[in-house]
Design a protein around this motif. Sequence first.
Motif, PDB file in Angstrom:
ATOM      1  N   ALA A 141      66.199 -15.982 -23.567  1.00 52.63           N
ATOM      2  CA  ALA A 141      65.375 -15.188 -22.648  1.00 52.63           C
ATOM      3  C   ALA A 141      66.180 -14.021 -22.080  1.00 52.63           C
ATOM      4  O   ALA A 141      65.656 -12.905 -21.927  1.00 52.63           O
ATOM      5  CB  ALA A 141      64.858 -16.073 -21.516  1.00 52.63           C
ATOM      6  N   ARG A 142      67.447 -14.259 -21.770  1.00 58.20           N
ATOM      7  CA  ARG A 142      68.284 -13.185 -21.233  1.00 58.20           C
ATOM      8  C   ARG A 142      68.528 -12.100 -22.284  1.00 58.20           C
ATOM      9  O   ARG A 142      68.471 -10.900 -21.986  1.00 58.20           O
ATOM     10  CB  ARG A 142      69.616 -13.756 -20.745  1.00 58.20           C
ATOM     11  N   VAL A 143      68.802 -12.520 -23.533  1.00 55.82           N
ATOM     12  CA  VAL A 143      69.019 -11.557 -24.611  1.00 55.82           C
ATOM     13  C   VAL A 143      67.761 -10.726 -24.838  1.00 55.82           C
ATOM     14  O   VAL A 143      67.820  -9.500 -24.970  1.00 55.82           O
ATOM     15  CB  VAL A 143      69.426 -12.286 -25.908  1.00 55.82           C
ATOM     16  N   ALA A 144      66.608 -11.386 -24.876  1.00 62.20           N
ATOM     17  CA  ALA A 144      65.344 -10.667 -25.067  1.00 62.20           C
ATOM     18  C   ALA A 144      65.089  -9.709 -23.907  1.00 62.20           C
ATOM     19  O   ALA A 144      64.649  -8.571 -24.116  1.00 62.20           O
ATOM     20  CB  ALA A 144      64.194 -11.664 -25.210  1.00 62.20           C
ATOM     21  N   GLY A 145      65.376 -10.162 -22.690  1.00 61.71           N
ATOM     22  CA  GLY A 145      65.177  -9.313 -21.524  1.00 61.71           C
ATOM     23  C   GLY A 145      66.031  -8.064 -21.555  1.00 61.71           C
ATOM     24  O   GLY A 145      65.619  -6.999 -21.091  1.00 61.71           O
ATOM     25  N   ASN A 146      67.234  -8.177 -22.143  1.00 63.99           N
ATOM     26  CA  ASN A 146      68.125  -7.025 -22.228  1.00 63.99           C
ATOM     27  C   ASN A 146      67.563  -5.921 -23.103  1.00 63.99           C
ATOM     28  O   ASN A 146      67.945  -4.752 -22.963  1.00 63.99           O
ATOM     29  CB  ASN A 146      69.499  -7.455 -22.758  1.00 63.99           C
ATOM     30  N   VAL A 147      66.688  -6.284 -24.035  1.00 64.09           N
ATOM     31  CA  VAL A 147      66.050  -5.278 -24.889  1.00 64.09           C
ATOM     32  C   VAL A 147      64.571  -5.120 -24.535  1.00 64.09           C
ATOM     33  O   VAL A 147      63.773  -4.635 -25.334  1.00 64.09           O
ATOM     34  CB  VAL A 147      66.222  -5.630 -26.386  1.00 64.09           C
ATOM     35  N   LYS A 148      64.220  -5.584 -23.329  1.00 59.66           N
ATOM     36  CA  LYS A 148      62.879  -5.429 -22.780  1.00 59.66           C
ATOM     37  C   LYS A 148      61.808  -6.045 -23.683  1.00 59.66           C
ATOM     38  O   LYS A 148      60.787  -5.435 -23.993  1.00 59.66           O
ATOM     39  CB  LYS A 148      62.574  -3.944 -22.531  1.00 59.66           C
ATOM     40  N   GLN A 149      62.095  -7.274 -24.122  1.00 56.23           N
ATOM     41  CA  GLN A 149      61.146  -8.018 -24.925  1.00 56.23           C
ATOM     42  C   GLN A 149      61.044  -9.441 -24.394  1.00 56.23           C
ATOM     43  O   GLN A 149      61.929  -9.913 -23.693  1.00 56.23           O
ATOM     44  CB  GLN A 149      61.588  -8.064 -26.405  1.00 56.23           C
ATOM     45  N   THR A 150      59.957 -10.090 -24.728  1.00 56.48           N
ATOM     46  CA  THR A 150      59.859 -11.527 -24.488  1.00 56.48           C
ATOM     47  C   THR A 150      60.526 -12.235 -25.668  1.00 56.48           C
ATOM     48  O   THR A 150      60.693 -11.632 -26.740  1.00 56.48           O
ATOM     49  CB  THR A 150      58.389 -11.975 -24.391  1.00 56.48           C
ATOM     50  N   PRO A 151      60.891 -13.513 -25.517  1.00 61.18           N
ATOM     51  CA  PRO A 151      61.449 -14.233 -26.667  1.00 61.18           C
ATOM     52  C   PRO A 151      60.517 -14.215 -27.878  1.00 61.18           C
ATOM     53  O   PRO A 151      60.982 -14.126 -29.024  1.00 61.18           O
ATOM     54  CB  PRO A 151      61.642 -15.647 -26.114  1.00 61.18           C
ATOM     55  N   GLU A 152      59.210 -14.280 -27.633  1.00 60.39           N
ATOM     56  CA  GLU A 152      58.259 -14.260 -28.738  1.00 60.39           C
ATOM     57  C   GLU A 152      58.261 -12.899 -29.447  1.00 60.39           C
ATOM     58  O   GLU A 152      58.219 -12.835 -30.686  1.00 60.39           O
ATOM     59  CB  GLU A 152      56.850 -14.568 -28.218  1.00 60.39           C
TER      60      GLU A 152
END
Length: 449
Positions: free
Chosen positions: A132-143
């Motif tokens: 979730a943190r990695v996805a948030g860093n690129v402004k995406q949800t995990p999905e």
Amino acid sequence: MSWTVKLAASAAVALASVALAQEAPDDTASVATPFNSTTGLRLPSNPELFGTTLPTEVRATAIVNGTVITQTDIDQRLALLAIANGGKIPADQMQTLRQQVLRNLIDETLQIQAAKGEDIKVSAADIDKTVARVAGNVKQTPEQMADYLKGNGSSIRSIRRQIEGEIAWQRLQRAKVENGVSVGDDEVKAVIDKMNASKGTEEYRVGEIYLSATPGNEAQVAENAAKILAALKQGGSFVGYARQYSEASTSAVGGDLGWVRPEQLPAPIAAAVLTLKPGSVSDPIPVPGGVSIIALQDTRKILTADARNAVLSLKQVSMSFPKGITREQAEPTVQKFAAAVTSIGGCGGADKLAADFKGEVVQSDGVKLRDLPAALQEMMLPMQVGQATRPFGSIDEGVRTLVICGRDEVDPTAPTFDQVYSQLNEARVNLRARRYLRDLRRDAVIDFR
């Protein structure tokens, strides 16, 4: 792509153990001797070969202590590497990268297995948090990130596997390695005394990619180093390549050696560092046990006031343009944005500026001025709290401005006892962890199919 972020300590502490690791890839330091590294093996000078020829290209799966690494695992990790470096992998580098990815996956498997052997568990929830943190860093949800990876030949499973390996290895180090490491008070005091005595001298922020070599594979290692250097000169990420290729203990942090002085480094590396300019990369440097590629990231003077050490609180106001718009079409809006920036009225006016131009505001605290791009550093050095930078960016990626909301100058005093202790302890742990992984490799049963 980096799944964990590690900030180097501001103190310039001697990384003697890192230098020792380079000079002595195993437990024994390099010593002047008429023998070479194969002496203990008593190899015949003209050996007779038996059996069938080994394949020169390993593309199949591997079984590591019973755990299968499939070709799909390798392909998806290769795709992940390509994504992290912003494009496709050149065809002439594919086989070299494939070999390195396989080695990384074998190490990763050994680390996960060793952690499980010590009853260290990494739960799905632990991995979910990092995803979730990695996805948030690129402004995406995990999905959304999972769909993006799938569309680019990788998978969320590959990332989850890498995250599991890193968490497992960190916890295993704490359980098996850190408890056996000790740093004496006299060692810490000696470092602080040495820093005080070196006040005003130059030190360097250095990154390293280290490739080990033996007399039998020197040519292959030199070729690999040349390919890595070529990729870096074409804009490849030094941190990304260090994480994937470097065999030094600093690979997990993108090859970062921290702030060091030339005398703390092996002589060939020290000589290269003195010839580099910040932001540049060296040619491959022969060192005992292999070769190193060095990146000089920054320079500073020990315990000396430097305005670039300031820590900033910032607001970034950015606006974007429709796809396909030309520079001529966007120019009037950019000019209006630039005019509005000059009268922004401090951080309190950032939200109104964003609303007027249908943009967005991002706040970031604890930003080190010296970590910003060089052009922004020069612009922001004389700026005061409440002032905004000239607009920067591009029509394709958006135009933005940074507003300074707070500025704290850093006192150029020696680091605290605890800071020095922590960094010395960490360097020692990294060296022991490298030896621990080497032992895991030696004991592993690996079957290539």
